[in-house]
Each structure stands twice: as C-alpha cells, then as structure tokens.
Scaffold this motif. Sequence first.
Motif, PDB file in Angstrom:
ATOM      1  N   ALA A 142       0.830  -1.204   0.000  1.00 58.76           N
ATOM      2  CA  ALA A 142       0.000   0.000   0.000  1.00 58.76           C
ATOM      3  C   ALA A 142       0.865   1.256   0.000  1.00 58.76           C
ATOM      4  CB  ALA A 142      -0.930  -0.008   1.216  1.00 58.76           C
ATOM      5  N   VAL A 143       1.921   1.248   0.803  1.00 56.53           N
ATOM      6  CA  VAL A 143       2.826   2.392   0.868  1.00 56.53           C
ATOM      7  C   VAL A 143       3.520   2.620  -0.473  1.00 56.53           C
ATOM      8  CG1 VAL A 143       4.972   3.254   1.897  1.00 56.53           C
ATOM      9  CG2 VAL A 143       3.211   2.225   3.348  1.00 56.53           C
ATOM     10  N   ILE A 144       4.014   1.550  -1.084  1.00 57.76           N
ATOM     11  CA  ILE A 144       4.708   1.673  -2.368  1.00 57.76           C
ATOM     12  C   ILE A 144       3.754   2.145  -3.461  1.00 57.76           C
ATOM     13  CG2 ILE A 144       6.035   0.451  -4.141  1.00 57.76           C
ATOM     14  CD1 ILE A 144       7.443   1.026  -1.406  1.00 57.76           C
ATOM     15  N   HIS A 145       2.531   1.662  -3.454  1.00 60.85           N
ATOM     16  CA  HIS A 145       1.533   2.123  -4.430  1.00 60.85           C
ATOM     17  C   HIS A 145       1.296   3.623  -4.275  1.00 60.85           C
ATOM     18  CE1 HIS A 145      -0.405  -0.908  -7.029  1.00 60.85           C
ATOM     19  NE2 HIS A 145       0.087  -1.776  -6.163  1.00 60.85           N
ATOM     20  N   LEU A 146       1.166   4.072  -3.042  1.00 59.91           N
ATOM     21  CA  LEU A 146       0.930   5.493  -2.792  1.00 59.91           C
ATOM     22  C   LEU A 146       2.115   6.326  -3.296  1.00 59.91           C
ATOM     23  CD1 LEU A 146      -0.818   7.720  -1.518  1.00 59.91           C
ATOM     24  CD2 LEU A 146       0.404   7.298   0.642  1.00 59.91           C
ATOM     25  N   LEU A 147       3.324   5.887  -2.984  1.00 58.98           N
ATOM     26  CA  LEU A 147       4.521   6.621  -3.411  1.00 58.98           C
ATOM     27  C   LEU A 147       4.667   6.623  -4.929  1.00 58.98           C
ATOM     28  CD1 LEU A 147       7.070   5.422  -0.700  1.00 58.98           C
ATOM     29  CD2 LEU A 147       6.007   7.681  -0.892  1.00 58.98           C
ATOM     30  N   MET A 148       4.362   5.499  -5.563  1.00 55.77           N
ATOM     31  CA  MET A 148       4.466   5.423  -7.026  1.00 55.77           C
ATOM     32  C   MET A 148       3.407   6.278  -7.704  1.00 55.77           C
ATOM     33  SD  MET A 148       7.117   3.673  -7.829  1.00 55.77           S
ATOM     34  CE  MET A 148       6.935   3.038  -9.497  1.00 55.77           C
ATOM     35  N   TYR A 149       2.266   6.423  -7.068  1.00 52.10           N
ATOM     36  CA  TYR A 149       1.219   7.303  -7.589  1.00 52.10           C
ATOM     37  C   TYR A 149       1.757   8.723  -7.734  1.00 52.10           C
ATOM     38  CZ  TYR A 149      -3.060  10.105  -7.645  1.00 52.10           C
ATOM     39  OH  TYR A 149      -4.029  11.022  -7.962  1.00 52.10           O
ATOM     40  N   PHE A 150       2.446   9.204  -6.701  1.00 51.46           N
ATOM     41  CA  PHE A 150       3.025  10.550  -6.749  1.00 51.46           C
ATOM     42  C   PHE A 150       4.263  10.607  -7.645  1.00 51.46           C
ATOM     43  CE2 PHE A 150       0.692  10.747  -2.677  1.00 51.46           C
ATOM     44  CZ  PHE A 150      -0.097  11.861  -2.948  1.00 51.46           C
ATOM     45  N   THR A 151       4.997   9.501  -7.724  1.00 50.78           N
ATOM     46  CA  THR A 151       6.217   9.464  -8.536  1.00 50.78           C
ATOM     47  C   THR A 151       5.930   9.778  -9.995  1.00 50.78           C
ATOM     48  OG1 THR A 151       7.340   7.886  -7.078  1.00 50.78           O
ATOM     49  CG2 THR A 151       8.061   7.949  -9.378  1.00 50.78           C
TER      50      THR A 151
ATOM     51  N   TRP B  38      12.858  10.780 -11.389  1.00 48.16           N
ATOM     52  CA  TRP B  38      14.041  10.137 -10.824  1.00 48.16           C
ATOM     53  C   TRP B  38      14.234  10.482  -9.354  1.00 48.16           C
ATOM     54  CZ3 TRP B  38      16.927   6.226 -12.499  1.00 48.16           C
ATOM     55  CH2 TRP B  38      16.799   5.861 -13.842  1.00 48.16           C
ATOM     56  N   TYR B  39      13.871  11.693  -8.951  1.00 45.92           N
ATOM     57  CA  TYR B  39      13.984  12.080  -7.545  1.00 45.92           C
ATOM     58  C   TYR B  39      13.034  11.244  -6.680  1.00 45.92           C
ATOM     59  CZ  TYR B  39      16.346  16.252  -9.375  1.00 45.92           C
ATOM     60  OH  TYR B  39      17.197  17.103 -10.020  1.00 45.92           O
ATOM     61  N   LEU B  40      11.780  11.190  -7.118  1.00 46.63           N
ATOM     62  CA  LEU B  40      10.774  10.486  -6.326  1.00 46.63           C
ATOM     63  C   LEU B  40      10.967   8.972  -6.365  1.00 46.63           C
ATOM     64  CD1 LEU B  40       7.534  12.547  -7.082  1.00 46.63           C
ATOM     65  CD2 LEU B  40       9.089  12.713  -5.148  1.00 46.63           C
ATOM     66  N   TYR B  41      11.383   8.442  -7.525  1.00 41.49           N
ATOM     67  CA  TYR B  41      11.574   6.991  -7.605  1.00 41.49           C
ATOM     68  C   TYR B  41      12.765   6.556  -6.757  1.00 41.49           C
ATOM     69  CZ  TYR B  41      11.229   2.320  -9.636  1.00 41.49           C
ATOM     70  OH  TYR B  41      11.063   0.977  -9.807  1.00 41.49           O
ATOM     71  N   SER B  42      13.801   7.386  -6.718  1.00 43.79           N
ATOM     72  CA  SER B  42      14.946   7.087  -5.851  1.00 43.79           C
ATOM     73  C   SER B  42      14.521   7.091  -4.387  1.00 43.79           C
ATOM     74  CB  SER B  42      16.065   8.107  -6.081  1.00 43.79           C
ATOM     75  OG  SER B  42      16.538   8.063  -7.414  1.00 43.79           O
TER      76      SER B  42
END
Length: 201
Positions: free
Chosen positions: A13-22, A30-34
């Motif tokens: 769930a956390v990774i999905h949320l972060l990838m949504y913003f990425t 590249w900043y957000l994916y790192s």
Amino acid sequence: MFKQFLWPAVGLAVIHLLMYFTFFDQKIFWYLYSGTALVMIAFSISQSGIEKGRHPINRSIMYGIFSGLILYGILFFTYQLFLLLPGQLDEIISSLYKDLKPDMVWQLLSLILIIVPAEEIFWRGFIQRKLLEKASPVMSVAITSILSASVFLYSGEWTWMAAAFMGSIIWGIIYNWKRSISLIVISHLVFDLLFFYVVFI
C-alpha cells in the motif's frame, strides 16, 4: 496467517501510494523513484532482514553476470524479430528505452546503487520470500510479478507494466532456484546497463 501477511500488505500500500506521486511529473520522476526505492529497502530490511545467499559471493557474481547476459541476448534477438514483423512491436521496446534511460550521472548512480537493489530486495527478498512460506514456487512468482507490475499502473504506459511483469517472472524464477538476492541484483544490473548503454535500437 493474517498477521503473517499484514506487513507485506502495508508495504504494498505504501509503495503504491509513493508510485502514484512518482508519476505525477516526468521531470521529478528520478527524484521520487529514488526516494521510493529507499523506502522499499528500509521497509524490507526492518520487517524481514536480508536473506543470506546459498552461494559464495564470487559464484553469485558469476551467475548474475551470466544470467544478465542471457536475458539481454533474449531481448536483442526478440527485438531483431520484431523488426521483421508487421506492426509497431519494435517501437514498443524503443519507447521503453527512451522513457527509462538515465540522462544524468546521478540518475545512473541511483539506478545502480539504490533502485535496482531496492526492487530486488523488496519484491524478491520480502514479498516473494513471504509468499513462499505459504504458496508454491510457481504461485509465488506469479503473484509477485502481478504485484510488481501493478505499481506501474500510474505511469499510464502498459509497456512499463509489461516489462516489470516479464522481468519479475524471470528474476523470480532465478530467485526460487538460487535463493540469492545478490545474484538477482547483479543479473538485474547487468541487464539494465546493457539495455541502456549497449545500444541496438
């Protein structure tokens, strides 16, 4: 069983949320994916540690390089075949290459030192490892591959999802066979570097 899979579910769930913003803006991808990759590493290690490989590091390096070369060879010949077929299948690989290739030195360093290790530690060393405790090897690879592809849904590009799915299938099989994260990381790195910098497109 619920408790056993609670933290993997939270991690997903956390990774999905972060990838949504990425995927909000290609300029900051590249900043957000790192950053997301660092979260993947921290979450995985805090919940399950890092599994010790079954082989000495020199053998893991050898197997990793060899499997990475084989995977790149498969992609190379697949691409050559696509060039001979009608349609735009070759352009699918070309677009994936152009979208993902690191443009700056720090992006390349992030790919090598953070992103690739994070993907393998999280998907193979955490998610697939947890699934193997209750599911068959085939099922664990299949579920992990679907889950790893799902986080690229927010890219809006089905090619990203397809690439993540196929890569996860292959590296998942190798992980089940050798149970070595270092081997998988090296294999993934060799493949990525050949894909981005040994240009055949």
